[in-house]
Enzyme design. Structure first.
Site, short mmCIF file in Angstrom:
data_model
loop_
_atom_site.label_atom_id
_atom_site.label_comp_id
_atom_site.label_asym_id
_atom_site.label_seq_id
_atom_site.Cartn_x
_atom_site.Cartn_y
_atom_site.Cartn_z
N LYS A 67 -10.52 -5.61 -2.60
CA LYS A 67 -9.41 -6.24 -1.88
C LYS A 67 -8.07 -5.51 -2.07
CE LYS A 67 -10.90 -8.75 0.20
NZ LYS A 67 -11.82 -8.29 1.29
N THR A 70 -9.11 -1.36 1.06
CA THR A 70 -10.22 -0.43 1.35
C THR A 70 -10.38 -0.22 2.85
OG1 THR A 70 -11.28 -1.60 -0.49
CG2 THR A 70 -12.61 0.04 0.70
N THR A 71 -10.37 -1.33 3.61
CA THR A 71 -10.60 -1.26 5.05
C THR A 71 -9.53 -0.38 5.71
OG1 THR A 71 -11.28 -3.57 4.82
CG2 THR A 71 -11.06 -2.74 7.07
N TRP A 72 -8.31 -0.57 5.30
CA TRP A 72 -7.18 0.20 5.84
C TRP A 72 -7.32 1.68 5.49
CZ3 TRP A 72 -1.44 -0.37 3.87
CH2 TRP A 72 -0.58 0.24 4.79
N HIS A 132 -16.82 0.93 -4.94
CA HIS A 132 -16.01 0.08 -5.84
C HIS A 132 -16.45 0.31 -7.29
CE1 HIS A 132 -14.06 -2.15 -2.70
NE2 HIS A 132 -15.14 -2.76 -2.30
N SER A 162 -6.42 -12.48 -2.53
CA SER A 162 -7.22 -11.97 -1.43
C SER A 162 -8.71 -12.18 -1.71
CB SER A 162 -6.91 -10.47 -1.23
OG SER A 162 -7.59 -9.97 -0.12
N TYR A 220 -1.46 -0.09 -2.71
CA TYR A 220 -1.34 -0.75 -1.40
C TYR A 220 0.14 -0.94 -1.06
CZ TYR A 220 -2.14 -4.46 2.11
OH TYR A 220 -2.16 -5.23 3.25
N ARG A 286 -7.00 -10.54 6.81
CA ARG A 286 -6.45 -11.89 6.58
C ARG A 286 -4.98 -11.87 6.94
NH1 ARG A 286 -4.38 -15.19 2.36
NH2 ARG A 286 -3.96 -13.28 1.20
N LYS A 287 -4.11 -11.46 6.00
CA LYS A 287 -2.67 -11.41 6.30
C LYS A 287 -2.15 -9.97 6.31
CE LYS A 287 -0.86 -15.85 4.89
NZ LYS A 287 0.15 -16.51 4.05
P1 A3P Z 1 -5.05 -9.98 2.30
O1 A3P Z 1 -6.23 -10.82 1.96
O2 A3P Z 1 -3.97 -10.04 1.26
O3 A3P Z 1 -4.52 -10.21 3.67
P2 A3P Z 1 -10.18 -4.65 1.33
O4 A3P Z 1 -10.18 -3.91 2.61
O5 A3P Z 1 -10.13 -3.76 0.11
O6 A3P Z 1 -11.29 -5.65 1.27
O7 A3P Z 1 -8.80 -5.44 1.25
C1 A3P Z 1 -8.55 -6.46 2.16
C2 A3P Z 1 -7.06 -6.69 2.21
O8 A3P Z 1 -6.45 -5.65 3.00
C3 A3P Z 1 -6.73 -7.99 2.90
O9 A3P Z 1 -5.52 -8.44 2.29
C4 A3P Z 1 -6.56 -7.54 4.34
O10 A3P Z 1 -5.84 -8.45 5.13
C5 A3P Z 1 -5.82 -6.24 4.14
N1 A3P Z 1 -5.96 -5.30 5.28
C6 A3P Z 1 -7.04 -5.10 6.06
N2 A3P Z 1 -6.79 -4.18 7.00
C7 A3P Z 1 -5.50 -3.80 6.83
C8 A3P Z 1 -4.65 -2.88 7.52
N3 A3P Z 1 -5.09 -2.20 8.57
N4 A3P Z 1 -3.39 -2.74 7.08
C9 A3P Z 1 -2.94 -3.44 6.01
N5 A3P Z 1 -3.70 -4.33 5.32
C10 A3P Z 1 -4.97 -4.51 5.72
#
Ligand code: A3P
Length: 320
Positions: A67, A70-72, A132, A162, A220, A286-287
């Site tokens: 969290k 990673t996705t970003w 991870h 998160s 982040y 999420r946010k």
């Molecule tokens: P929140 O739950 O605080 O909103 P991971 O990708 O490591 O699982 O992390 C997920 C977190 O990154 C979540 O945070 C998610 O909303 C946020 N996230 C996902 N895509 C993103 C993006 N493109 N830019 C910024 N934050 C992002």
């Protein structure tokens, strides 16, 4: 995608269940392995990838605490490294595939518990892979090859919030939600996927000090604050800096826009698609803000998490 059948041995299964085990956050249990808590599914992947994964020098491995964006980072690194292949912005793979499909996770997607070995020879170079896993659990070939490691982490207060929301979304129907207090107790004790959080960060940080040229650390919060600056730094680190022509044509901003929370989270694939493992793509968005802990944690919780962070990172040169 798969080459040959490979059964996880009874020995490995027995080994996993001989480890100290606690109830996990979703459905799987968590097993303590080399001082870190890994889910049952992750343990299958770890034992398989430790035996079979062969890193090569050109590989790029994204390592993250859970969290932590990673996705970003997956989206950014894919868009950055593969940009020469996808010049038409209307036909970019990120518009139709979730970033977790484009950059698979070593222990969750590549080496799964499906009892087959993956064929990685067809992946285009450089191969982009994520994990991870804590440093101590990485396959030896990752530790000893010349591959590059991008390490992303985040304020543990936001990681915790998160993770709590994410885990509750993933829990099987009928098992109810996990209370904030129960989750908080586990997180502080380090009992979460790839936890303890702090030991994970410190493990990679210490190794990166020995080989600074092969590791790139990013928080982040830094990425949110100055995305263009850090994307350019990342491009330099990965050996694909932006050319003057690309700068003139706004390629940096184009990548940031493509990978932005607003853009990715509103794509059909991320609103309604699912990963092969069954997780809804929307769960990863999420946010996407810094500091949502303020809306979720009590002052006592904040104090406790901050003091653990201070104590653990003390003297390491890492700060929050
Ligand atoms: P929140 O739950 O605080 O909103 P991971 O990708 O490591 O699982 O992390 C997920 C977190 O990154 C979540 O945070 C998610 O909303 C946020 N996230 C996902 N895509 C993103 C993006 N493109 N830019 C910024 N934050 C992002």
């Amino acid at each position: 995608r798969y080459l040959q059948e490979k059964e996880l041995s009874q020995e490995d299964k027995d080994f996993i269940f001989s480890l100290p085990t606690e109830k996990g956050w979703v459905a799987d249990g968590l097993h303590k392995y080399h001082g870190f808590w890994l889910s049952t599914k992750q343990m299958h992947g770890v034992l398989a990838c430790q035996k079979h994964f062969q890193a090569v020098d050109s590989d790029i491995v994204l390592v993250t605490t859970v969290k932590s964006g990673t996705t970003w980072l997956k989206a950014l690194m894919f868009a950055l490294v593969k940009r020469a292949h996808y010049l038409d912005p209307q036909r970019h793979p990120l518009l139709t595939e979730n970033p977790h499909v484009l950059v698979p996770c070593l222990e969750f997607d590549v080496y799964t518990d499906k009892q087959v070995l993956p064929d990685l020879s067809s992946l285009s170079r450089p191969r982009l892979i994520s994990t991870h896993l804590p440093y101590v659990c990485l396959p030896d070939s990752v530790k000893h090859s010349g591959c590059k490691v991008v390490y992303a982490w985040r304020d543990p207060k936001d990681v915790f919030v998160s993770l709590w929301h994410f885990s509750n979304k993933l829990r099987p129907v009928g098992s109810g939600t996990m209370s904030l207090d129960e989750a908080f107790d586990k997180f502080c004790r380090g009992v979460n996927t790839s936890g303890p959080f702090w030991d994970h960060v410190l493990g990679f940080w210490k190794e990166s000090l020995k080989r600074p040229e092969s590791a790139f650390f990013i928080k982040y919060e830094e990425m949110k604050e100055e995305p263009a600056l850090h994307l350019r730094r990342l491009a330099e680190f990965l050996g694909c800096p932006f050319s003057p022509e690309e700068e003139t044509h706004g390629v940096v901003d184009g990548i940031l826009r493509l990978c932005s929370f607003d853009n990715l989270s509103n794509l059909v694939v991320n609103k309604s698609g699912k990963l092969p493992a069954g997780i809804e793509n929307s769960a990863f968005f999420r946010k996407g803000e810094v500091g949502d802990w303020m809306n979720n944690l009590t002052p006592e919780m904040v104090k406790k998490l901050d003091s653990i962070t201070q104590e653990k990172l003390h003297g390491s040169g890492l700060k929050f």
